[in-house]
Motif scaffolding. Structure first.
Motif, PDB file in Angstrom:
ATOM      1  N   UNK A 111      29.693  51.290  33.151  1.00  0.00           N
ATOM      2  CA  UNK A 111      31.052  52.152  33.419  1.00  0.00           C
ATOM      3  C   UNK A 111      31.688  51.332  34.443  1.00  0.00           C
ATOM      4  N   UNK A 112      33.043  50.987  33.956  1.00  0.00           N
ATOM      5  CA  UNK A 112      34.009  50.051  34.816  1.00  0.00           C
ATOM      6  C   UNK A 112      34.293  50.813  35.891  1.00  0.00           C
ATOM      7  N   UNK A 113      34.627  52.042  36.294  1.00  0.00           N
ATOM      8  CA  UNK A 113      34.865  52.778  37.429  1.00  0.00           C
ATOM      9  C   UNK A 113      33.792  52.643  38.408  1.00  0.00           C
ATOM     10  N   UNK A 114      32.387  52.932  37.927  1.00  0.00           N
ATOM     11  CA  UNK A 114      31.351  52.993  38.622  1.00  0.00           C
ATOM     12  C   UNK A 114      31.355  51.362  39.305  1.00  0.00           C
ATOM     13  N   UNK A 115      31.581  50.502  38.560  1.00  0.00           N
ATOM     14  CA  UNK A 115      31.317  49.217  38.938  1.00  0.00           C
ATOM     15  C   UNK A 115      32.184  48.898  39.917  1.00  0.00           C
ATOM     16  N   UNK A 116      33.515  49.321  39.456  1.00  0.00           N
ATOM     17  CA  UNK A 116      34.617  48.923  40.627  1.00  0.00           C
ATOM     18  C   UNK A 116      34.403  49.557  42.007  1.00  0.00           C
ATOM     19  N   UNK A 117      34.038  50.858  41.969  1.00  0.00           N
ATOM     20  CA  UNK A 117      33.878  51.667  43.183  1.00  0.00           C
ATOM     21  C   UNK A 117      32.663  50.761  44.073  1.00  0.00           C
ATOM     22  N   UNK A 118      31.567  50.496  43.338  1.00  0.00           N
ATOM     23  CA  UNK A 118      30.483  49.945  44.252  1.00  0.00           C
ATOM     24  C   UNK A 118      31.157  48.535  44.780  1.00  0.00           C
ATOM     25  N   UNK A 119      31.679  47.912  43.825  1.00  0.00           N
ATOM     26  CA  UNK A 119      32.378  46.478  44.035  1.00  0.00           C
ATOM     27  C   UNK A 119      33.010  46.466  45.398  1.00  0.00           C
ATOM     28  N   UNK A 120      34.159  47.413  45.443  1.00  0.00           N
ATOM     29  CA  UNK A 120      34.965  47.608  46.566  1.00  0.00           C
ATOM     30  C   UNK A 120      34.256  47.885  47.829  1.00  0.00           C
TER      31      UNK A 120
ATOM     32  N   UNK B 208      38.202  43.519  37.005  1.00  0.00           N
ATOM     33  CA  UNK B 208      38.869  42.591  37.952  1.00  0.00           C
ATOM     34  C   UNK B 208      40.174  43.305  38.503  1.00  0.00           C
ATOM     35  N   UNK B 209      40.932  43.563  37.478  1.00  0.00           N
ATOM     36  CA  UNK B 209      42.226  44.237  37.947  1.00  0.00           C
ATOM     37  C   UNK B 209      41.987  45.430  38.900  1.00  0.00           C
ATOM     38  N   UNK B 210      41.205  46.319  38.709  1.00  0.00           N
ATOM     39  CA  UNK B 210      41.149  47.357  39.457  1.00  0.00           C
ATOM     40  C   UNK B 210      40.643  47.083  40.830  1.00  0.00           C
ATOM     41  N   UNK B 211      39.601  46.041  40.843  1.00  0.00           N
ATOM     42  CA  UNK B 211      39.035  45.541  42.322  1.00  0.00           C
ATOM     43  C   UNK B 211      40.116  44.925  43.009  1.00  0.00           C
ATOM     44  N   UNK B 212      41.001  44.091  42.468  1.00  0.00           N
ATOM     45  CA  UNK B 212      42.042  43.189  42.955  1.00  0.00           C
ATOM     46  C   UNK B 212      42.968  44.325  43.615  1.00  0.00           C
ATOM     47  N   UNK B 213      43.431  44.985  42.721  1.00  0.00           N
ATOM     48  CA  UNK B 213      44.402  46.226  43.152  1.00  0.00           C
ATOM     49  C   UNK B 213      44.019  47.120  44.222  1.00  0.00           C
ATOM     50  N   UNK B 214      42.769  47.392  44.296  1.00  0.00           N
ATOM     51  CA  UNK B 214      42.303  48.340  45.417  1.00  0.00           C
ATOM     52  C   UNK B 214      42.197  47.499  46.726  1.00  0.00           C
ATOM     53  N   UNK B 215      41.812  46.282  46.773  1.00  0.00           N
ATOM     54  CA  UNK B 215      42.004  45.367  47.751  1.00  0.00           C
ATOM     55  C   UNK B 215      43.398  45.059  48.383  1.00  0.00           C
ATOM     56  N   UNK B 216      44.321  44.974  47.412  1.00  0.00           N
ATOM     57  CA  UNK B 216      45.834  44.817  47.970  1.00  0.00           C
ATOM     58  C   UNK B 216      46.468  46.082  48.440  1.00  0.00           C
ATOM     59  N   UNK B 217      45.645  47.458  47.856  1.00  0.00           N
ATOM     60  CA  UNK B 217      46.469  48.516  48.433  1.00  0.00           C
ATOM     61  C   UNK B 217      45.673  49.305  49.482  1.00  0.00           C
ATOM     62  N   UNK B 218      44.511  48.971  49.700  1.00  0.00           N
ATOM     63  CA  UNK B 218      43.546  49.715  50.450  1.00  0.00           C
ATOM     64  C   UNK B 218      44.060  50.451  51.482  1.00  0.00           C
TER      65      UNK B 218
END
Ligand SMILES: C[S@@+](CC[C@H](N)C(=O)[O-])C[C@H]1O[C@@H](n2cnc3c(N)ncnc32)[C@H](O)[C@@H]1O
Length: 438
Positions: A4-13, A44-54
């Protein structure tokens, strides 16, 4: 394990911000769990975006929650940021962003929180005013840690906001054509035939090609044949500024993963190049790159700050010191750096840089050239290092670079200038000692 992309994004962040791991480490592992290339790109887009706007994502959440989620629920806190980021910054339909995020919450064992998450995301959807940050603290307004904003403001009173804004942009994909294999004009023609849009905007760097859109590099013409490498054009100045030729002994003392070593050999394939790095694991990347591009170097795992343990007595004509640094010039390319780096990291880094510079200087032949490089925008790591070094080494002379401004020590490129990464270069020449000629 999840697909699941969102699960992976949340865990990665979570892994980056709370556990201190880098996205370059975490993201490929998460992407490996996804089969679809579009899902990999979305992750990648979600993870990069969350890092940019944290900071702004945190600020919005804090307006809607009495307190952040407790320790064991932290991945779900990051899932909220993932959800809000999609709603505010991506072209995913709101209903899909919300329902996918709520589904992901279930997988992250947040069954009891699905109502809360749903309510928060719906509030964000309904209340655009939550994203007004004009009067917020600088860290929130500019999405950077306060210590870094302060350092940049102090170093660049006129340009600090421009640097912060450049860090929020997506970095373009730059290629370096391997001129040992193909002429840059012929490579450009191959791109045209493949329907890939590009430009060649830096006149001084004919081998540098900027793609109009990022894409999977293995699908570009000539990847397997070693026709090109991926390298920001700012980094492509290094080999040129080092003034290399085939007859020289050259040391690249901090070489991994080998981008600049390979470029040096593309310009001077018969040069005797020693490619050294302290990190043996990273050196496997150097070996791979040399092999793919058809180039040869002597690769050594050793400490550049302790040459007595590896140096065999032959002076070098050229030395490249692309020293370990804060990497504050490449935040647009690695948006997690701002959260991984701490203010207290800078002083020890400066100490190591000065040690490497001082120790490697001894290995340079009279009349030889040493190029000091960092991908940092902090003067402490750059001009201040060179000024200090020149004050303490009478046999060193600064050789001004054509690109540097009059009166400055070395050339500081700020991120975004000509769409390049932030970089610093200073070229030093070793004067012959008295009685010696070169
Ligand atoms: C900025 S990176 C180099 C990038 C490389 N020049 C390129 O273009 O691909 C800095 C490198 O310095 C290495 N390093 C750190 N401390 C070192 C030391 N004491 N001696 C040698 N290498 C070191 C790191 O392992 C890292 O690979």
């Amino acid at each position: 394990m999840s697909s699941n992309v969102r699960v992976l994004a949340a865990r990665s962040c979570f892994d980056v911000v709370d556990q201190g791991m880098s996205l370059s480490e975490v993201l490929p592992k998460a992407q490996a769990q996804l089969a679809n290339p579009l899902d990999k790109a979305l992750l990648q887009e979600i993870c990069f975006g969350v890092m940019r706007q944290l900071p702004q994502l945190e600020a919005v959440c804090s307006q809607l929650m009495t307190k952040p989620l407790v320790k064991q629920l932290r991945p779900l806190q990051f899932l909220l940021y993932v959800g809000i980021y999609q709603l505010k910054f991506m072209r995913i339909p709101d209903h899909a962003a919300i329902s996918e995020t709520v589904d992901a919450a279930r997988e992250l064992k947040g069954q009891s929180l699905t109502k809360l998450i749903n309510a928060i995301l719906r509030s964000v959807q309904r209340q655009p005013a939550l994203f007004q940050f004009d009067t917020a603290a600088d860290a929130v307004k500019y999405n950077h840690p306060g210590w870094l904003i302060n350092r940049l403001r102090h170093a660049y009173p006129q340009q600090w906001q421009q640097v912060l804004a450049a860090n929020q942009q997506k970095a373009p994909l730059w290629l370096r054509v391997n001129t040992q294999r193909i002429n840059p004009t012929d490579y450009a023609a191959a791109l045209t035939r493949a329907g890939i849009e590009y430009s060649r905007p830096v006149a001084e760097l004919p081998q540098a090609i900027k793609l109009a859109q990022a894409q999977e590099v293995t699908t570009l013409p000539g990847y397997a044949e070693g026709w090109f490498s991926v390298q920001d054009a700012a980094a492509q100045y290094a080999a040129t500024l080092l003034q290399v030729n085939d007859s020289q002994h050259i040391l690249d003392a901090c070489c991994a993963p080998g981008g600049k070593s390979c470029h040096i050999l593309e310009l001077a394939p018969r040069a005797n190049l020693t490619a050294l790095d302290k990190d043996a694991k990273r050196l496997t990347r150097v070996e791979e790159n040399l092999a793919r591009l058809g180039l040869q170097a002597k690769v050594i795992a050793a400490d550049a700050a302790q040459p007595d343990s590896w140096w065999q007595g032959q002076l070098y004509d050229r030395i490249l010191l692309d020293v370990p640094c804060s990497a504050t010039g490449v935040i647009r390319r690695h948006p997690d750096i701002r959260w991984l780096r701490k203010n207290t990291d800078i002083a020890p880094l400066c100490q190591l840089q000065q040690q490497i510079l001082q120790q490697c200087w001894r290995l340079l032949a009279p009349g030889g050239v040493l190029l000091y490089a960092t991908c940092s925008v902090l003067p402490d790591e750059n001009s201040a290092q060179i000024t200090h070094f020149l004050q303490h080494n009478a046999d060193a002379r600064l050789d001004p670079l054509p690109q540097q401004n009059a009166g400055t020590v070395g050339w500081q490129l700020l991120p975004g200038e000509q769409d390049l990464d932030g970089f610093y270069y200073a070229r030093l020449i070793k004067l012959p000692t008295q009685g010696e000629t070169t």
